[in-house]
Design an enzyme around this catalytic site. Structure first.
Site, PDB file in Angstrom:
ATOM      1  N   GLU A  62      -0.254  -4.944  13.208  1.00 59.79           N
ATOM      2  CA  GLU A  62      -0.916  -6.207  12.915  1.00 59.79           C
ATOM      3  C   GLU A  62      -1.192  -6.296  11.409  1.00 59.79           C
ATOM      4  O   GLU A  62      -1.652  -5.337  10.798  1.00 59.79           O
ATOM      5  CB  GLU A  62      -2.224  -6.253  13.701  1.00 59.79           C
ATOM      6  CG  GLU A  62      -3.148  -7.398  13.381  1.00 59.79           C
ATOM      7  CD  GLU A  62      -4.493  -7.254  14.078  1.00 59.79           C
ATOM      8  OE1 GLU A  62      -5.293  -8.186  13.985  1.00 59.79           O
ATOM      9  OE2 GLU A  62      -4.746  -6.204  14.706  1.00 59.79           O
ATOM     10  N   GLY A 116       0.426   5.705   0.475  1.00 60.83           N
ATOM     11  CA  GLY A 116      -0.416   6.865   0.751  1.00 60.83           C
ATOM     12  C   GLY A 116       0.357   8.147   0.561  1.00 60.83           C
ATOM     13  O   GLY A 116       1.503   8.156   0.090  1.00 60.83           O
ATOM     14  N   ASP A 150      -4.138   3.525  11.929  1.00 61.76           N
ATOM     15  CA  ASP A 150      -3.456   4.826  11.915  1.00 61.76           C
ATOM     16  C   ASP A 150      -3.898   5.756  13.028  1.00 61.76           C
ATOM     17  O   ASP A 150      -3.939   6.973  12.853  1.00 61.76           O
ATOM     18  CB  ASP A 150      -3.628   5.522  10.565  1.00 61.76           C
ATOM     19  CG  ASP A 150      -2.642   4.989   9.533  1.00 61.76           C
ATOM     20  OD1 ASP A 150      -1.869   4.088   9.893  1.00 61.76           O
ATOM     21  OD2 ASP A 150      -2.643   5.466   8.400  1.00 61.76           O
ATOM     22  N   ASN A 175      -8.277   4.425   5.756  1.00 59.79           N
ATOM     23  CA  ASN A 175      -7.789   3.993   7.060  1.00 59.79           C
ATOM     24  C   ASN A 175      -8.692   2.939   7.695  1.00 59.79           C
ATOM     25  O   ASN A 175      -8.607   2.697   8.896  1.00 59.79           O
ATOM     26  CB  ASN A 175      -7.667   5.190   8.007  1.00 59.79           C
ATOM     27  CG  ASN A 175      -6.412   5.995   7.752  1.00 59.79           C
ATOM     28  OD1 ASN A 175      -5.443   5.481   7.188  1.00 59.79           O
ATOM     29  ND2 ASN A 175      -6.421   7.253   8.133  1.00 59.79           N
ATOM     30  N   GLY A 219       0.825  -1.205   0.000  1.00 58.24           N
ATOM     31  CA  GLY A 219       0.000   0.000   0.000  1.00 58.24           C
ATOM     32  C   GLY A 219       0.853   1.245   0.000  1.00 58.24           C
ATOM     33  O   GLY A 219       1.998   1.246   0.465  1.00 58.24           O
ATOM     34  N   VAL A 275      -3.467  -7.365   8.694  1.00 60.80           N
ATOM     35  CA  VAL A 275      -4.889  -7.721   8.618  1.00 60.80           C
ATOM     36  C   VAL A 275      -5.240  -8.099   7.181  1.00 60.80           C
ATOM     37  O   VAL A 275      -5.018  -7.301   6.259  1.00 60.80           O
ATOM     38  CB  VAL A 275      -5.773  -6.538   9.068  1.00 60.80           C
ATOM     39  CG1 VAL A 275      -7.245  -6.908   8.974  1.00 60.80           C
ATOM     40  CG2 VAL A 275      -5.419  -6.131  10.484  1.00 60.80           C
ATOM     41  N   ASP A 284      -8.199  11.428  11.577  1.00 64.45           N
ATOM     42  CA  ASP A 284      -8.066  11.171  10.133  1.00 64.45           C
ATOM     43  C   ASP A 284      -8.895   9.956   9.724  1.00 64.45           C
ATOM     44  O   ASP A 284      -8.405   9.053   9.033  1.00 64.45           O
ATOM     45  CB  ASP A 284      -6.588  10.968   9.764  1.00 64.45           C
ATOM     46  CG  ASP A 284      -6.357  11.015   8.248  1.00 64.45           C
ATOM     47  OD1 ASP A 284      -7.203  11.602   7.538  1.00 64.45           O
ATOM     48  OD2 ASP A 284      -5.342  10.469   7.786  1.00 64.45           O
ATOM     49  N   LYS A 307     -11.106   8.019   7.468  1.00 66.86           N
ATOM     50  CA  LYS A 307     -11.408   8.031   6.041  1.00 66.86           C
ATOM     51  C   LYS A 307     -11.375   6.588   5.543  1.00 66.86           C
ATOM     52  O   LYS A 307     -10.824   5.699   6.220  1.00 66.86           O
ATOM     53  CB  LYS A 307     -10.398   8.886   5.276  1.00 66.86           C
ATOM     54  CG  LYS A 307      -8.940   8.440   5.426  1.00 66.86           C
ATOM     55  CD  LYS A 307      -7.998   9.418   4.743  1.00 66.86           C
ATOM     56  CE  LYS A 307      -6.542   8.990   4.908  1.00 66.86           C
ATOM     57  NZ  LYS A 307      -5.606   9.947   4.291  1.00 66.86           N
TER      58      LYS A 307
END
Length: 573
Positions: free
Chosen positions: A100, A21, A162, A149, A19, A102, A144, A146
Site C-alpha cells: 500500500e 534502507g 515490513d 518502519n 526510500g 501511504v 524489527d 524501529k
C-alpha cells in the site's frame, strides 16, 4: 529522483525512488492490472543470492499479506523479478514486495527534528502497539520495530510496515553481526535478539520501548561505534531515564509528562522478557494510565531501575556463543563507564569455573527422559477441539489461553498449534497459548451496484479483493460505466483475493430502422429504450394516414442513452 520505465513481473511499473534502507530500496509504482498506485520494495541482490532467504522471504510476505488492519501497511503481492545486471552479467531473481502506498513521513524523520512532545509520543507508541496487538494475535512477530518502519500519515495516524522481513533476514543469517549489517542498525534490538536467542512478541514490546525512549529523549538509549557495541549495551547496560538526557530545555509541565512515562519505558526495556509487559494490550493500558500525569518520585524510579536492571549475575546467564559474538568486535565503545579491568578478568575466571563445573555435572549424571516432579510436558492437542485441548492441558496441570486465528487448512474450532510447542517442558500451573482455527479468513463484499467502474475497482482493492472481467451491457436507465451487477453479492463472505467480475453499462442503446413505422408505434419504441421522440413535419412529401415515419435524425444502430431523435413524417398534399 531518478525515474525508470521498468516493469516487474509484467504488471508493476517501477517509478520514482522514494526510500532506501540497508537491505532494500522502495519505489513509487503503478499496478497496470488494477490501475492503482502502489509502493514497491525491491530487495538487494546480495540477499537475493541466498536461496534459503528467498524461500523464507516469500513465506513471510504471504503471512504479512493476510493481515488487514488500519495501523498496518497492507501487502498486496510478493514475487521475484529477473533482470540482467549492468555489464551483461547473468540475470538473477530479485525478490520484491508490492505494498500500500501511504502518504506522510517516516517516524525517524519526525524524530530527526528533535524530541517529540510527550502527548504525540504516546499517540505514536499507541499506534505501534495497536498494530502489534493485532499481529501478535495472528501469530506474527515483527522483529524489527524501529522509526524507519513506522509511517505517520498527514492525519497523524500510524502505519507500521515490513512485517515478516526481519524474520526472513534473521533466519538466513548466522550471526548477530550479519543480521545487524543487513537490517542496518542494532539500536532497537532486544537483548534476546542480540544474544541470538529465540524471540517472541515481547521482543517487539522491547523495541517499541526503545522507540518511545528515543521520541522522549531525542536520542537512542545506547550508542556506539558499531552494531555489536550497541547490542552489547542492550544486553548489559542500564539506560538513563529520558528526562536526564534531553539536551533542550522544556517547560516543567512537559518534563512532568516525560517523568510520568519513564516507569513505562524502563519496564518495556527490561532485560528479562518476563519483567516486561506481558502483551501489547497491557503496554497500551499503562500508557493510558500515565496520561493522568502521576509522576513517580526519584526513590520510586530508582527502586524500579534496581528491580529491572540489577544488581544481578548478568554475565553468568549469557551463553559462550553470545560472548564470542559480542567480544569479537574490537571497535566497540560504551556510552556508560565499564567495570575495572581486574573485575573483567575475575568475571572471566568465574565463568570458566562455572562452565567447567557444569561440564563435570553433565558428564556425571545419568541420561533420563523423565520430567521432574514439578515439571509438566505440553501435550500434542493439534486437531482437537478447544474444550478437549483444555481438558488435556488441565490434566497436565497447565492452563490454556485461547487465541482465534484464521487458517484455511484447519477446520473451524479445531486447534492449529500451541505455544510452547508440544513436547516442551513447563512448570506446573503455567499457561499455554492455544491457537484455534476460525476457519478460512473471509471478507465481506462491498456494495458495488450503482458505482462507477473506477470506484468499484477502488472498493474491491480496499476490501482485499481483485477485479476480474468487466463486461459491457446496454441499459437504458444507466449512464456509461455504471456497475449493473457483480459476480458476488454485496455483503456475501468470500476469501481474501477473490476475483469479482463486473457488468457495467455501455452508455448506449441500439435503435432499429423506424422508417415506414406508424409515428405512434415508433414513438413508443423509442420511449421503451429511454429515448425521446421528436416528431418533425415534412411538407415536401404527401401525407399518409396514419402518419408514417419517413426519416430519422440518426441512422439505425447504437445511440447514447436518454438521447432525443427527430422522426420526420409527411404533411404535404
Amino acid at each position: 529522483m531518478t525515474t525508470t520505465t521498468r516493469v516487474m513481473a509484467g504488471r508493476y511499473r517501477v517509478d520514482d525512488l522514494i526510500g532506501r534502507g540497508g537491505m532494500a530500496h522502495v519505489h513509487r509504482g503503478y499496478d497496470l492490472t488494477l490501475g492503482r498506485e502502489v509502493a514497491i520494495k525491491i530487495l538487494d541482490r546480495e540477499l537475493a543470492r541466498d536461496t534459503a532467504f528467498r524461500t523464507r522471504f516469500r513465506m513471510e510476505a504471504q503471512a504479512a499479506s493476510r493481515m488487514s488492519h488500519p495501523s498496518i501497511v497492507r501487502v498486496f503481492d510478493a514475487g521475484e523479478d529477473t533482470t540482467p545486471e549492468a555489464g551483461g552479467s547473468p540475470a538473477e531473481p530479485v525478490p520484491f514486495i508490492v505494498m500500500e502506498l501511504v502518504p506522510g513521513e517516516l517516524l525517524k524523520d519526525v524524530i530527526a527534528r528533535g524530541p517529540v512532545p510527550a502527548a504525540d509520543a504516546v499517540r505514536y507508541a499507541d499506534g505501534i502497539l495497536e498494530a502489534l496487538e493485532y499481529s501478535h494475535r495472528a501469530g506474527v512477530v515483527h522483529r524489527d520495530i524501529k522509526p524507519g518502519n513506522v509511517k505517520i500519515t498527514p492525519a497523524g495516524t500510524v502505519k507500521v510496515m515490513d512485517f515478516g522481513i526481519a524474520r526472513a533476514v534473521s533466519d538466513s543469517s548466522s550471526t548477530v553481526a550479519e543480521t545487524t549489517q543487513i537490517i542496518g542498525t542494532a539500536a532497537y534490538f532486544s537483548p534476546e535478539q542480540a544474544k541470538g536467542e529465540q524471540v517472541d512478541a515481547r521482543t517487539d514490546l522491547y523495541s517499541t520501548g526503545v522507540v518511545l525512549y528515543e521520541m522522549l529523549a531525542g536520542r537512542q538509549p545506547f550508542r556506539g561505534e558499531s552494531p555489536v557495541a550497541v547490542a552489547y549495551q542492550h544486553v548489559s547496560e542500564t539506560p538513563l531515564p529520558p528526562s536526564e538526557v534531553r539536551d533542550e530545555e522544556h517547560p516543567e509541565r512537559e518534563l512532568e509528562r516525560i517523568r510520568a512515562l519513564e516507569p513505562i519505558v524502563l519496564r518495556a526495556m527490561a532485560k528479562d522478557p518476563f519483567q516486561r509487559f506481558p502483551d501489547a494490550a497491557s503496554f497500551r493500558t499503562a500508557l493510558d494510565e500515565a496520561a493522568t500525569g502521576v509522576v513517580p518520585t526519584k526513590k520510586q524510579l530508582s527502586s524500579l531501575t534496581s528491580e529491572l536492571y540489577g544488581p544481578s549475575p548478568r554475565h553468568a546467564q549469557e551463553t559462550a556463543r553470545t560472548l564470542r559474538q559480542l567480544s569479537s568486535d574490537t571497535t566497540m565503545t560504551r556510552t556508560q563507564s565499564g567495570p575495572p579491568v581486574a573485575w573483567v578478568w575475575a568475571g572471566v575466571a568465574l565463568l570458566v569455573v562455572l562452565l567447567a563445573s557444569v561440564l563435570i555435572w553433565v558428564l556425571a549424571i545419568k541420561p533420563t527422559t523423565d520430567v521432574p516432579g514439578a515439571g509438566r510436558t505440553v501435550p500434542n492437542v493439534a486437531g482437537q477441539t478447544y474444550d478437549a485441548a483444555v481438558a488435556l492441558l488441565q490434566k497436565n496441570d497447565l492452563r490454556a489461553i485461547r487465541i482465534d486465528q484464521a487458517d484455511a487448512g484447519v477446520d473451524k474450532g479445531k486447534v492449529i498449534s500451541t505455544d510452547p510447542a508440544a513436547g516442551s517442558n513447563m512448570d506446573k500451573g503455567q499457561s499455554v497459548t492455544v491457537y484455534v482455527s476460525s476457519g478460512a479468513a473471509e471478507i465481506s463484499v462491498p456494495p458495488l451496484e450503482g458505482l462507477s467502474a473506477s470506484a468499484a475497482k477502488d472498493a474491491l482493492s480496499k476490501a482485499g479483493l481483485q477485479l476480474g472481467s468487466v463486461t459491457q451491457k446496454n441499459d437504458p436507465r444507466s449512464s456509461h460505466d455504471t456497475v449493473l451487477s457483480a459476480s458476488a453479492a454485496a455483503g456475501s463472505k468470500v476469501a481474501p483475493g477473490t476475483v469479482v467480475d463486473l457488468v457495467v453499462a455501455s452508455g448506449v442503446v441500439t435503435v432499429n430502422d423506424l422508417t415506414g413505422w406508424p409515428l405512434d408505434s415508433a414513438t413508443q419504441a423509442l420511449q421503451q429504450l429511454g429515448l425521446t421522440a421528436n416528431p418533425v413535419e415534412n411538407p415536401g412529401c404527401k401525407a399518409t394516414d396514419p402518419k408514417t415515419v419517413a426519416s430519422m435524425s440518426v441512422p439505425p444502430g447504437d445511440v447514447p442513452v436518454q438521447s432525443t431523435i427527430d422522426l420526420g413524417y409527411c404533411t404535404g398534399k
